[in-house]
Design a protein around this motif. Structure first.
Motif, PDB file in Angstrom:
ATOM      1  N   UNK A 268       0.791  -1.238   0.000  1.00  0.00           N
ATOM      2  CA  UNK A 268       0.000   0.000   0.000  1.00  0.00           C
ATOM      3  C   UNK A 268       0.824   1.290   0.000  1.00  0.00           C
ATOM      4  N   UNK A 269       2.087   1.204   0.405  1.00  0.00           N
ATOM      5  CA  UNK A 269       2.881   2.420   0.585  1.00  0.00           C
ATOM      6  C   UNK A 269       4.154   2.436  -0.255  1.00  0.00           C
ATOM      7  N   UNK A 270       4.305   1.474  -1.152  1.00  0.00           N
ATOM      8  CA  UNK A 270       5.524   1.350  -1.946  1.00  0.00           C
ATOM      9  C   UNK A 270       5.274   1.809  -3.382  1.00  0.00           C
ATOM     10  N   UNK A 271       6.028   1.268  -4.324  1.00  0.00           N
ATOM     11  CA  UNK A 271       5.814   1.548  -5.736  1.00  0.00           C
ATOM     12  C   UNK A 271       5.984   3.011  -6.102  1.00  0.00           C
ATOM     13  N   UNK A 272       5.205   3.457  -7.073  1.00  0.00           N
ATOM     14  CA  UNK A 272       5.280   4.847  -7.541  1.00  0.00           C
ATOM     15  C   UNK A 272       5.009   5.824  -6.404  1.00  0.00           C
ATOM     16  N   UNK A 273       4.032   5.474  -5.548  1.00  0.00           N
ATOM     17  CA  UNK A 273       3.704   6.334  -4.416  1.00  0.00           C
ATOM     18  C   UNK A 273       4.877   6.430  -3.443  1.00  0.00           C
ATOM     19  N   UNK A 274       5.450   5.295  -3.080  1.00  0.00           N
ATOM     20  CA  UNK A 274       6.516   5.285  -2.095  1.00  0.00           C
ATOM     21  C   UNK A 274       7.761   6.011  -2.559  1.00  0.00           C
ATOM     22  N   UNK A 275       8.155   5.789  -3.805  1.00  0.00           N
ATOM     23  CA  UNK A 275       9.379   6.410  -4.321  1.00  0.00           C
ATOM     24  C   UNK A 275       9.182   7.912  -4.521  1.00  0.00           C
ATOM     25  N   UNK A 276       8.046   8.291  -5.068  1.00  0.00           N
ATOM     26  CA  UNK A 276       7.813   9.717  -5.357  1.00  0.00           C
ATOM     27  C   UNK A 276       7.457  10.520  -4.117  1.00  0.00           C
ATOM     28  N   UNK A 277       6.901   9.825  -3.102  1.00  0.00           N
ATOM     29  CA  UNK A 277       6.337  10.486  -1.921  1.00  0.00           C
ATOM     30  C   UNK A 277       5.297  11.528  -2.324  1.00  0.00           C
ATOM     31  N   UNK A 278       4.602  11.231  -3.430  1.00  0.00           N
ATOM     32  CA  UNK A 278       3.659  12.207  -3.966  1.00  0.00           C
ATOM     33  C   UNK A 278       2.312  11.573  -4.308  1.00  0.00           C
ATOM     34  N   UNK A 279       2.319  10.609  -5.232  1.00  0.00           N
ATOM     35  CA  UNK A 279       1.077   9.997  -5.700  1.00  0.00           C
ATOM     36  C   UNK A 279       1.389   8.700  -6.427  1.00  0.00           C
TER      37      UNK A 279
END
Length: 395
Positions: A268-279
């Motif tokens: 839930x908190x990784x991937x594109x969201x986790x790396x970008x810390x944006x969305x």
């Protein structure tokens, strides 16, 4: 409109999506969704002839059954009951039990329920939806179409993990793969594009959305796919980490994180969201990257790099590659991401055609590489049509 309509149902634990489809054309006569089931704000919405209607569901009721009752009412009020031929259910996990669409009886329903350990968030919800649909439409054939079925043709060397045989025998731990209906559909559409029979077609299908996976399709059959025992494996995704060193789980556990906390971090908190810390929304990341947001830029670069690495590795099981086929929300619509992926594959001669790439979006299919480049296509997926057609075939 033909006389062959199929009700396609995708039942979740707290939701239900449906479409009454023409099995020949793929047109949705009625479509809608229910959400927040089990809560006081549970609701349904649907479209008939482009007109949208919303309804709040009763507090404390069986919302899946109430949703089915609404669907029955819609079909009857629009005088479509005589045209309805079957009900097709999307089922996430068929394990090793199901390798094709299957007519549902009590025994099959029990087998789907028995596979809940492999898909605890999905299969129990499918069972609820199937039971509600069988009660609502007792005289109609009900057909289960499995996300995993298309990948049951993978050879052992592709689906076995390098773990003890006992773990595989005792717990069924292996690569299953998902997005099977999407990979099946676009590989068949690619064969039409190439003017070839599916059993003569070799493609790498690239389903990119908030969930993402690749599939190596040889002679029309899945021979490898990036998702694994669960949909968490493989590519970096919207909020999922994809492939990761399994020792990280033990490391985090020793740091005091619970199993649930670790799972939440990775899914839930990784991937594109986790790396970008944006969305996790690709469109937002592209906009932010263009404005200089370093996290967004890194997330997109990582995503494209990892997709390209998988594409390159999936050339191995194919005797030749006829085309790379992009699909899914990102694959069908994100020009920058497709261009970044093809740029990473420049060593193989891939080169995006800027004008063609710009034209292939918002439902438009097309070639997106130059004439001098190996072929890459965009083909919009239609999983609901696959379910409708396979349900009709079993009816």
């Amino acid at each position: 409109m033909s006389d062959a309509l199929v009700l396609v149902i995708n039942s979740g634990s707290s939701s239900l999506k449906f479409a009454l489809m023409d099995a020949q054309t793929g047109d949705a006569v009625i479509s809608g969704a229910g959400e927040c089931f089990g809560r006081d704000d549970a609701r349904m919405s649907w479209k008939v002839d482009g007109e949208k209607t919303e309804k709040t569901l009763s507090a404390g009721s069986n919302h899946h059954q109430e949703a089915m009752d609404i669907i029955v009412g819609l079909i009857e009020s629009n005088q479509l009951s005589d045209k309805l031929q079957a009900v097709g259910h999307r089922v996430v996990h068929g394990g090793e039990t199901f390798s094709q669409a299957t007519l549902i009886d009590d025994a099959v329903l029990g087998q789907i329920d028995a596979l809940k350990a492999l898909a605890p968030l999905h299969n129990p919800a499918h069972v609820v939806g199937i039971k509600a649909a069988r009660q609502a439409f007792p005289s109609l054939p009900q057909v289960a179409v499995f996300d995993t079925a298309f990948h049951q043709t993978m050879p052992e060397k592709a689906y076995h993990y390098a773990i003890s045989r006992q773990l595989y025998n005792d717990y069924g731990i292996r690569r299953y793969g998902f997005h099977g209906t999407s990979h099946y559909f676009v590989s068949r559409e690619a064969a039409k594009w190439l003017n070839q029979a599916p059993e003569q077609t070799n493609v790498i299908t690239v389903h990119l959305g908030n969930g993402a996976s690749l599939c190596a399709v040889k002679d029309g059959q899945s021979v490898d796919t990036s998702m694994g025992f669960t949909p968490l494996a493989g590519l970096m995704m919207g909020t999922r980490c994809g492939d990761i060193d399994p020792s990280i789980l033990e490391f985090l556990s020793k740091k005091g994180l619970s199993t649930d906390e670790i799972h939440h971090e990775l899914i839930d908190k990784a991937g594109l969201l986790g790396v970008s810390e944006l969305t996790n929304d690709c469109r937002g990341l592209v906009d932010a990257a263009e404005q200089g947001h370093k996290g967004a830029q890194l997330a997109l670069e990582m995503f494209a790099y990892r997709v390209a690495k998988y594409i390159a590795s999936y050339m191995v099981p194919l005797s030749r590659l006829d085309a790379i086929v992009f699909t899914g929300g990102i694959g069908e619509n994100s020009l920058p991401v497709r261009e970044m992926i093809l740029k990473e594959l420049a060593i193989f001669g891939y080169q995006a055609d800027a004008e063609a790439n710009a034209a292939a979006r918002f439902g438009a299919a097309g070639q997106i590489t130059t004439q001098a480049s190996p072929l890459a296509l965009v083909i919009p997926t239609n999983e609901e049509l696959v379910i409708a057609q396979q349900a009709m075939a079993m009816a």
